[in-house]
Design a protein around this motif. Structure first.
Motif, PDB file in Angstrom:
ATOM      1  N   GLN A  89       3.046   4.151  -9.399  1.00  0.00           N
ATOM      2  CA  GLN A  89       3.285   3.754 -10.562  1.00  0.00           C
ATOM      3  C   GLN A  89       2.593   2.438 -10.972  1.00  0.00           C
ATOM      4  O   GLN A  89       2.532   2.234 -12.394  1.00  0.00           O
ATOM      5  CB  GLN A  89       4.723   2.681 -10.286  1.00  0.00           C
ATOM      6  CG  GLN A  89       5.728   3.192  -9.883  1.00  0.00           C
ATOM      7  CD  GLN A  89       6.899   2.154  -9.113  1.00  0.00           C
ATOM      8  OE1 GLN A  89       7.195   1.796  -9.380  1.00  0.00           O
ATOM      9  NE2 GLN A  89       7.949   2.859  -8.018  1.00  0.00           N
ATOM     10  N   VAL A  90       1.564   2.270  -9.948  1.00  0.00           N
ATOM     11  CA  VAL A  90       0.537   0.971 -10.693  1.00  0.00           C
ATOM     12  C   VAL A  90      -0.382   1.628 -11.447  1.00  0.00           C
ATOM     13  O   VAL A  90      -1.216   1.291 -12.875  1.00  0.00           O
ATOM     14  CB  VAL A  90      -0.312  -0.147  -9.609  1.00  0.00           C
ATOM     15  CG1 VAL A  90      -1.620  -0.922 -10.397  1.00  0.00           C
ATOM     16  CG2 VAL A  90       0.500  -0.869  -9.748  1.00  0.00           C
ATOM     17  N   GLN A 147       1.037  -0.899  -0.216  1.00  0.00           N
ATOM     18  CA  GLN A 147       0.197  -0.118   0.139  1.00  0.00           C
ATOM     19  C   GLN A 147       1.033   1.278   0.068  1.00  0.00           C
ATOM     20  O   GLN A 147       0.095   2.113   0.243  1.00  0.00           O
ATOM     21  CB  GLN A 147      -1.237  -0.132   1.056  1.00  0.00           C
ATOM     22  CG  GLN A 147      -0.533  -0.207   2.282  1.00  0.00           C
ATOM     23  CD  GLN A 147      -1.858   0.031   3.363  1.00  0.00           C
ATOM     24  OE1 GLN A 147      -1.998   0.591   3.975  1.00  0.00           O
ATOM     25  NE2 GLN A 147      -1.902  -2.011   3.991  1.00  0.00           N
ATOM     26  N   GLN A 148       2.135   1.511  -0.177  1.00  0.00           N
ATOM     27  CA  GLN A 148       3.291   2.069  -0.143  1.00  0.00           C
ATOM     28  C   GLN A 148       3.195   3.378  -1.583  1.00  0.00           C
ATOM     29  O   GLN A 148       2.746   2.935  -3.013  1.00  0.00           O
ATOM     30  CB  GLN A 148       4.766   1.873  -0.819  1.00  0.00           C
ATOM     31  CG  GLN A 148       4.956   1.592   0.340  1.00  0.00           C
ATOM     32  CD  GLN A 148       6.264   0.319  -0.163  1.00  0.00           C
ATOM     33  OE1 GLN A 148       6.919   1.274  -1.067  1.00  0.00           O
ATOM     34  NE2 GLN A 148       7.010  -0.607   1.135  1.00  0.00           N
ATOM     35  N   THR A 149       2.514   4.827  -1.042  1.00  0.00           N
ATOM     36  CA  THR A 149       1.964   5.582  -1.944  1.00  0.00           C
ATOM     37  C   THR A 149       2.652   5.426  -3.621  1.00  0.00           C
ATOM     38  O   THR A 149       2.413   5.300  -4.690  1.00  0.00           O
ATOM     39  CB  THR A 149       2.160   6.918  -1.509  1.00  0.00           C
ATOM     40  OG1 THR A 149       1.135   7.019  -0.509  1.00  0.00           O
ATOM     41  CG2 THR A 149       1.699   8.205  -2.463  1.00  0.00           C
ATOM     42  N   TYR A 204      -6.470  -1.169  -8.338  1.00  0.00           N
ATOM     43  CA  TYR A 204      -5.672  -1.816  -7.638  1.00  0.00           C
ATOM     44  C   TYR A 204      -5.871  -1.954  -6.063  1.00  0.00           C
ATOM     45  O   TYR A 204      -6.916  -0.387  -5.417  1.00  0.00           O
ATOM     46  CB  TYR A 204      -4.827   0.092  -7.205  1.00  0.00           C
ATOM     47  CG  TYR A 204      -3.401  -1.258  -6.799  1.00  0.00           C
ATOM     48  CD1 TYR A 204      -2.215  -2.244  -7.038  1.00  0.00           C
ATOM     49  CD2 TYR A 204      -2.719  -0.603  -5.524  1.00  0.00           C
ATOM     50  CE1 TYR A 204      -1.368  -3.101  -7.072  1.00  0.00           C
ATOM     51  CE2 TYR A 204      -1.729  -1.343  -4.662  1.00  0.00           C
ATOM     52  CZ  TYR A 204      -0.904  -2.501  -5.694  1.00  0.00           C
ATOM     53  OH  TYR A 204      -0.207  -2.433  -4.698  1.00  0.00           O
ATOM     54  N   ILE A 205      -6.267  -2.872  -6.034  1.00  0.00           N
ATOM     55  CA  ILE A 205      -7.071  -3.066  -4.603  1.00  0.00           C
ATOM     56  C   ILE A 205      -6.177  -3.701  -3.537  1.00  0.00           C
ATOM     57  O   ILE A 205      -5.251  -4.706  -3.474  1.00  0.00           O
ATOM     58  CB  ILE A 205      -8.678  -3.965  -4.911  1.00  0.00           C
ATOM     59  CG1 ILE A 205      -8.974  -4.273  -5.409  1.00  0.00           C
ATOM     60  CG2 ILE A 205      -9.114  -4.586  -3.451  1.00  0.00           C
ATOM     61  CD1 ILE A 205      -9.754  -2.635  -5.379  1.00  0.00           C
ATOM     62  N   VAL A 206      -6.019  -2.939  -2.465  1.00  0.00           N
ATOM     63  CA  VAL A 206      -4.947  -3.342  -1.089  1.00  0.00           C
ATOM     64  C   VAL A 206      -5.649  -3.959   0.054  1.00  0.00           C
ATOM     65  O   VAL A 206      -6.978  -3.549   0.398  1.00  0.00           O
ATOM     66  CB  VAL A 206      -4.602  -2.068  -0.358  1.00  0.00           C
ATOM     67  CG1 VAL A 206      -3.345  -2.554  -0.077  1.00  0.00           C
ATOM     68  CG2 VAL A 206      -3.840  -0.940  -2.193  1.00  0.00           C
TER      69      VAL A 206
END
Length: 192
Positions: free
Chosen positions: A91-92, A84-86, A100-102
């Motif tokens: 980048q994703v 979950q890094q910003t 993008y599901i954390v």
């Protein structure tokens, strides 16, 4: 309506959790492991409607695959990850991932997440297509103006006569006005 084809790339041994959940919603599923996978070849062969990745963190190799997939095939991509890094999230998104599901792989939410990703992907694709169309029209307008200027100078036409001449030439040849303008400019360059 035909069942949506979903390609699932799973880095974990989750006991087929994603596959079973999606099959329950009527999706057609193909599940592969992430290791030694050439995603573009698989997507070309299977032609899925959606690609779902379940992994710890999208590394540089996965991000490159996402970029290539986004450039070569129009398909929504959903990534479930722990990272979950910003920086990773940015980048994703730049790689063209639709969702993008954390920490959120819950079977009851899968269908909604995929539906939202598809809708978001389609909206984004429409915007990209509209932008491309607008850029092409602007470029054609510049070429037409340049070709008209050549005809005005070389044939002593008025602006309207130059435009009508370009238009007639394009229609006679069955090509677009922008393409005819390119031809006039190329001929003028040739005779310089």
């Amino acid at each position: 309506m035909a069942a949506l084809k979903v390609l699932v790339i799973d880095e974990f041994d989750s006991g087929g959790l994603i596959e079973k959940s999606l099959q329950a919603y009527g999706f057609e599923i193909a599940t592969l492991k992430l290791q030694a996978l050439h995603l573009l070849d698989v997507v070309k062969t299977l032609q899925p409607n959606v690609v779902v990745l379940n992994l710890y963190s999208p590394n540089a190799n996965v991000l490159n695959m996402m970029r290539e997939l986004n450039q070569q095939y129009a398909v929504p991509v959903v990534v479930f990850a722990e990272d979950q890094q910003t920086d990773t999230i940015n980048q994703v998104i730049k790689a063209g991932v639709s969702a993008y599901i954390v920490d959120g792989l819950e079977p009851k939410r899968l269908k909604a997440i995929i539906d939202i990703a598809i809708a978001r992907f389609n909206e984004h694709k429409e915007l990209k297509d509209e932008l491309k169309k607008t850029k092409t029209q602007l470029e054609d307008r510049k070429l037409i103006d340049r070709a008209k200027a050549i005809l005005i100078k070389s044939q002593a036409y008025t602006e309207e006569q130059a435009y009508q001449s370009l238009r007639k030439l394009a229609m006679d040849r069955g090509i677009s006005l922008g393409e005819m303008a390119k031809n006039v400019i190329a001929m003028a360059e040739l005779f310089k």
